[in-house]
Write a protein that holds these residues in place. Structure first.
Motif, PDB file in Angstrom:
ATOM      1  N   HIS A  75       0.856  -1.196   0.000  1.00  0.00           N
ATOM      2  CA  HIS A  75       0.000   0.000   0.000  1.00  0.00           C
ATOM      3  C   HIS A  75       0.888   1.241   0.000  1.00  0.00           C
ATOM      4  CE1 HIS A  75      -2.820   3.066   1.388  1.00  0.00           C
ATOM      5  NE2 HIS A  75      -3.800   2.241   1.032  1.00  0.00           N
ATOM      6  N   PRO A  76       0.558   2.248  -0.815  1.00  0.00           N
ATOM      7  CA  PRO A  76       1.413   3.439  -0.913  1.00  0.00           C
ATOM      8  C   PRO A  76       1.731   4.106   0.424  1.00  0.00           C
ATOM      9  CG  PRO A  76      -0.232   3.473  -2.648  1.00  0.00           C
ATOM     10  CD  PRO A  76      -0.577   2.308  -1.756  1.00  0.00           C
ATOM     11  N   VAL A  77       0.761   4.145   1.319  1.00  0.00           N
ATOM     12  CA  VAL A  77       1.009   4.779   2.627  1.00  0.00           C
ATOM     13  C   VAL A  77       2.017   3.955   3.430  1.00  0.00           C
ATOM     14  CG1 VAL A  77      -0.025   5.451   4.832  1.00  0.00           C
ATOM     15  CG2 VAL A  77      -1.254   5.891   2.686  1.00  0.00           C
ATOM     16  N   LEU A  78       1.848   2.634   3.404  1.00  0.00           N
ATOM     17  CA  LEU A  78       2.792   1.776   4.121  1.00  0.00           C
ATOM     18  C   LEU A  78       4.159   1.816   3.451  1.00  0.00           C
ATOM     19  CD1 LEU A  78       0.627  -1.375   4.962  1.00  0.00           C
ATOM     20  CD2 LEU A  78       1.226   0.564   6.439  1.00  0.00           C
ATOM     21  N   GLY A  79       4.163   1.889   2.118  1.00  0.00           N
ATOM     22  CA  GLY A  79       5.430   1.986   1.402  1.00  0.00           C
ATOM     23  C   GLY A  79       6.173   3.254   1.755  1.00  0.00           C
ATOM     24  N   PHE A  80       5.451   4.370   1.786  1.00  0.00           N
ATOM     25  CA  PHE A  80       6.071   5.641   2.174  1.00  0.00           C
ATOM     26  C   PHE A  80       6.600   5.563   3.597  1.00  0.00           C
ATOM     27  CE2 PHE A  80       5.708   9.715   4.375  1.00  0.00           C
ATOM     28  CZ  PHE A  80       6.529  10.513   3.598  1.00  0.00           C
ATOM     29  N   THR A  81       5.819   4.960   4.485  1.00  0.00           N
ATOM     30  CA  THR A  81       6.252   4.832   5.881  1.00  0.00           C
ATOM     31  C   THR A  81       7.513   3.985   5.995  1.00  0.00           C
ATOM     32  OG1 THR A  81       3.946   4.997   6.620  1.00  0.00           O
ATOM     33  CG2 THR A  81       5.537   4.107   8.198  1.00  0.00           C
ATOM     34  N   ALA A  82       7.568   2.912   5.231  1.00  0.00           N
ATOM     35  CA  ALA A  82       8.743   2.040   5.264  1.00  0.00           C
ATOM     36  C   ALA A  82       9.987   2.781   4.786  1.00  0.00           C
ATOM     37  CB  ALA A  82       8.502   0.796   4.409  1.00  0.00           C
ATOM     38  N   VAL A  83       9.843   3.522   3.693  1.00  0.00           N
ATOM     39  CA  VAL A  83      10.986   4.290   3.173  1.00  0.00           C
ATOM     40  C   VAL A  83      11.406   5.370   4.170  1.00  0.00           C
ATOM     41  CG1 VAL A  83      11.724   5.877   1.349  1.00  0.00           C
ATOM     42  CG2 VAL A  83      10.437   3.816   0.768  1.00  0.00           C
ATOM     43  N   LEU A  84      10.428   6.006   4.796  1.00  0.00           N
ATOM     44  CA  LEU A  84      10.732   7.000   5.817  1.00  0.00           C
ATOM     45  C   LEU A  84      11.514   6.379   6.964  1.00  0.00           C
ATOM     46  CD1 LEU A  84      10.389   9.837   7.083  1.00  0.00           C
ATOM     47  CD2 LEU A  84       8.201   9.039   8.028  1.00  0.00           C
ATOM     48  N   CYS A  85      11.104   5.200   7.391  1.00  0.00           N
ATOM     49  CA  CYS A  85      11.800   4.519   8.490  1.00  0.00           C
ATOM     50  C   CYS A  85      13.229   4.142   8.095  1.00  0.00           C
ATOM     51  CB  CYS A  85      11.022   3.268   8.908  1.00  0.00           C
ATOM     52  SG  CYS A  85       9.456   3.612   9.730  1.00  0.00           S
ATOM     53  N   ILE A  86      13.416   3.707   6.848  1.00  0.00           N
ATOM     54  CA  ILE A  86      14.767   3.399   6.379  1.00  0.00           C
ATOM     55  C   ILE A  86      15.633   4.660   6.411  1.00  0.00           C
ATOM     56  CG2 ILE A  86      16.120   2.707   4.359  1.00  0.00           C
ATOM     57  CD1 ILE A  86      13.794   0.841   3.596  1.00  0.00           C
ATOM     58  N   ALA A  87      15.062   5.784   5.968  1.00  0.00           N
ATOM     59  CA  ALA A  87      15.800   7.044   5.978  1.00  0.00           C
ATOM     60  C   ALA A  87      16.145   7.472   7.398  1.00  0.00           C
ATOM     61  CB  ALA A  87      14.979   8.135   5.285  1.00  0.00           C
ATOM     62  N   LEU A  88      15.172   7.383   8.298  1.00  0.00           N
ATOM     63  CA  LEU A  88      15.410   7.772   9.693  1.00  0.00           C
ATOM     64  C   LEU A  88      16.429   6.846  10.353  1.00  0.00           C
ATOM     65  CD1 LEU A  88      11.774   8.616  10.864  1.00  0.00           C
ATOM     66  CD2 LEU A  88      13.587  10.221  10.228  1.00  0.00           C
ATOM     67  N   GLY A  89      16.342   5.556  10.060  1.00  0.00           N
ATOM     68  CA  GLY A  89      17.308   4.617  10.615  1.00  0.00           C
ATOM     69  C   GLY A  89      18.715   4.899  10.118  1.00  0.00           C
ATOM     70  N   ALA A  90      18.839   5.188   8.807  1.00  0.00           N
ATOM     71  CA  ALA A  90      20.147   5.531   8.252  1.00  0.00           C
ATOM     72  C   ALA A  90      20.669   6.819   8.865  1.00  0.00           C
ATOM     73  CB  ALA A  90      20.043   5.668   6.731  1.00  0.00           C
ATOM     74  N   GLY A  91      19.775   7.793   9.049  1.00  0.00           N
ATOM     75  CA  GLY A  91      20.176   9.046   9.677  1.00  0.00           C
ATOM     76  C   GLY A  91      20.629   8.849  11.110  1.00  0.00           C
ATOM     77  N   ALA A  92      19.941   7.974  11.818  1.00  0.00           N
ATOM     78  CA  ALA A  92      20.329   7.668  13.198  1.00  0.00           C
ATOM     79  C   ALA A  92      21.724   7.062  13.250  1.00  0.00           C
ATOM     80  CB  ALA A  92      19.314   6.710  13.823  1.00  0.00           C
ATOM     81  N   ALA A  93      21.984   6.106  12.342  1.00  0.00           N
ATOM     82  CA  ALA A  93      23.302   5.475  12.305  1.00  0.00           C
ATOM     83  C   ALA A  93      24.385   6.493  11.981  1.00  0.00           C
ATOM     84  CB  ALA A  93      23.306   4.351  11.266  1.00  0.00           C
ATOM     85  N   GLY A  94      24.093   7.402  11.041  1.00  0.00           N
ATOM     86  CA  GLY A  94      25.061   8.447  10.704  1.00  0.00           C
ATOM     87  C   GLY A  94      25.336   9.372  11.866  1.00  0.00           C
ATOM     88  N   ALA A  95      24.293   9.740  12.597  1.00  0.00           N
ATOM     89  CA  ALA A  95      24.463  10.629  13.744  1.00  0.00           C
ATOM     90  C   ALA A  95      25.289   9.975  14.850  1.00  0.00           C
ATOM     91  CB  ALA A  95      23.096  11.049  14.283  1.00  0.00           C
ATOM     92  N   LEU A  96      25.005   8.702  15.124  1.00  0.00           N
ATOM     93  CA  LEU A  96      25.747   7.991  16.167  1.00  0.00           C
ATOM     94  C   LEU A  96      27.195   7.750  15.739  1.00  0.00           C
ATOM     95  CD1 LEU A  96      22.951   5.524  17.285  1.00  0.00           C
ATOM     96  CD2 LEU A  96      23.858   7.473  18.576  1.00  0.00           C
ATOM     97  N   ASN A  97      27.394   7.542  14.445  1.00  0.00           N
ATOM     98  CA  ASN A  97      28.757   7.415  13.923  1.00  0.00           C
ATOM     99  C   ASN A  97      29.544   8.699  14.156  1.00  0.00           C
ATOM    100  OD1 ASN A  97      30.425   8.191  11.233  1.00  0.00           O
ATOM    101  ND2 ASN A  97      30.754   6.035  11.706  1.00  0.00           N
ATOM    102  N   GLN A  98      28.929   9.842  13.877  1.00  0.00           N
ATOM    103  CA  GLN A  98      29.624  11.117  14.067  1.00  0.00           C
ATOM    104  C   GLN A  98      29.810  11.443  15.550  1.00  0.00           C
ATOM    105  OE1 GLN A  98      28.689  14.465  11.371  1.00  0.00           O
ATOM    106  NE2 GLN A  98      27.269  13.068  10.341  1.00  0.00           N
TER     107      GLN A  98
END
Length: 300
Positions: free
Chosen positions: A43-66
């Motif tokens: 479903h497009p809404v769930l797909g958007f949410t999943a992509v958002l979560c991937i982006a937020l997770g990647a951002g979290a990893a980048g922040a903790l790395n820095q």
């Protein structure tokens, strides 16, 4: 007051910089393509949410790395302008921001999408922060080889978000990114070797020399090429992906061969290493784009 403790007020751009947005772009794209390549339509809404979560997770990893590597970043020319070494943010703020993003992304993925995708997202964040950043980065020149798994999880997450499970194709996509990472990152490391040496990071060019690194780039390109093309003969993709994979990987192979066999020192702007590094980024975008095109194009 000690210069290390003096910080200027951070604004939204500093928090955005913590997420490594340029790196996140590729992570989000491969995750999205993994989801779109799945045999079911989310479903497009769930797909958007999943992509958002991937982006937020990647951002979290980048922040903790820095947050963890602020001392290293301060010693390297290409990273000293980041928020922490530049004194625009204190380490505690970066830590809280990273942990908060990580928890939110995993909880949202689990509650809104499904638990398998949330579990893989959790593993990817922990792998990047604990295995790569904390354990491997400062200890071994194989940091990129093992740590490359961290950036290879997004296709698995995207596929799991759509299907709730894992199959052979997303595993091959994971393997492609995993094997792509050493030649991609070592090409970069060859022309920023001085930065890593100054920071005391045991990247392969620093501890083993340029010649060994070039040879390793060539060697790792071989299994990467095999995995890149393999989905077609296995019947997991069609000819659109298969032909694209052959052509794109052939170009990658030629550039990697030039790096592996280089004995002269051409002008800095024309170094084969820089050409390979630039192409390697385009290569992964193009490969995953071809995968989605193959999945959605009508077949006879």
């Amino acid at each position: 007051m000690n210069a290390q403790t003096m910080t200027l007020p951070a604004d939204w751009r500093d928090f955005l910089a913590l997420t490594k947005p340029r790196v996140m772009t590729l992570v989000v794209f491969t995750g999205l393509c993994g989801m779109l390549a799945a045999p079911v339509t989310i479903h497009p809404v769930l797909g958007f949410t999943a992509v958002l979560c991937i982006a937020l997770g990647a951002g979290a990893a980048g922040a903790l790395n820095q947050w963890y590597e602020a001392d290293l970043d301060a010693k390297m020319k290409r990273t000293r302008g980041r928020p922490l070494p530049a004194g625009r943010m204190d380490r505690q703020s970066a830590l809280h921001f990273g942990v908060g993003l990580a928890i939110f992304s995993v909880l949202l993925m689990g509650l809104a999408v499904n638990l398998p995708a949330a579990a893989i997202l959790t593993v990817s964040i922990l792998f990047y922060v604990l295995i790569y950043t904390v354990w491997l980065k400062r200890r071994t020149p194989q940091n990129i080889v093992i740590g490359g798994a961290a950036g290879a999880f997004p296709p698995l997450i995207g596929w799991a978000a759509a299907t709730g499970d894992i199959a052979l194709l997303p595993f091959l996509l994971f393997s492609l990114v995993f094997l792509w990472t050493p030649p991609h990152f070592w090409a970069l490391a060859l022309f920023v070797k001085t930065d890593y040496a100054n920071a005391g990071v045991p990247m392969l060019p620093v501890v083993a020399g340029e010649r060994t690194t070039r040879v390793q780039i060539g060697l790792y390109t071989l299994p990467m090429a095999a995995v890149a093309i393999l989905p077609w003969p296995l019947g997991l993709t069609g000819a659109v992906y298969g032909v694209s994979a052959i052509v794109l990987t052939a170009v990658f192979g030629v550039l990697a061969l030039r790096v592996a066999t280089r004995t002269t020192q051409p002008d800095d702007a024309m170094k084969p290493e820089k050409r390979l590094f630039a192409w390697s980024i385009l290569y992964l975008f193009a490969m995953f784009g071809a995968l989605v095109a193959d999945r959605w194009m009508p077949h006879a």
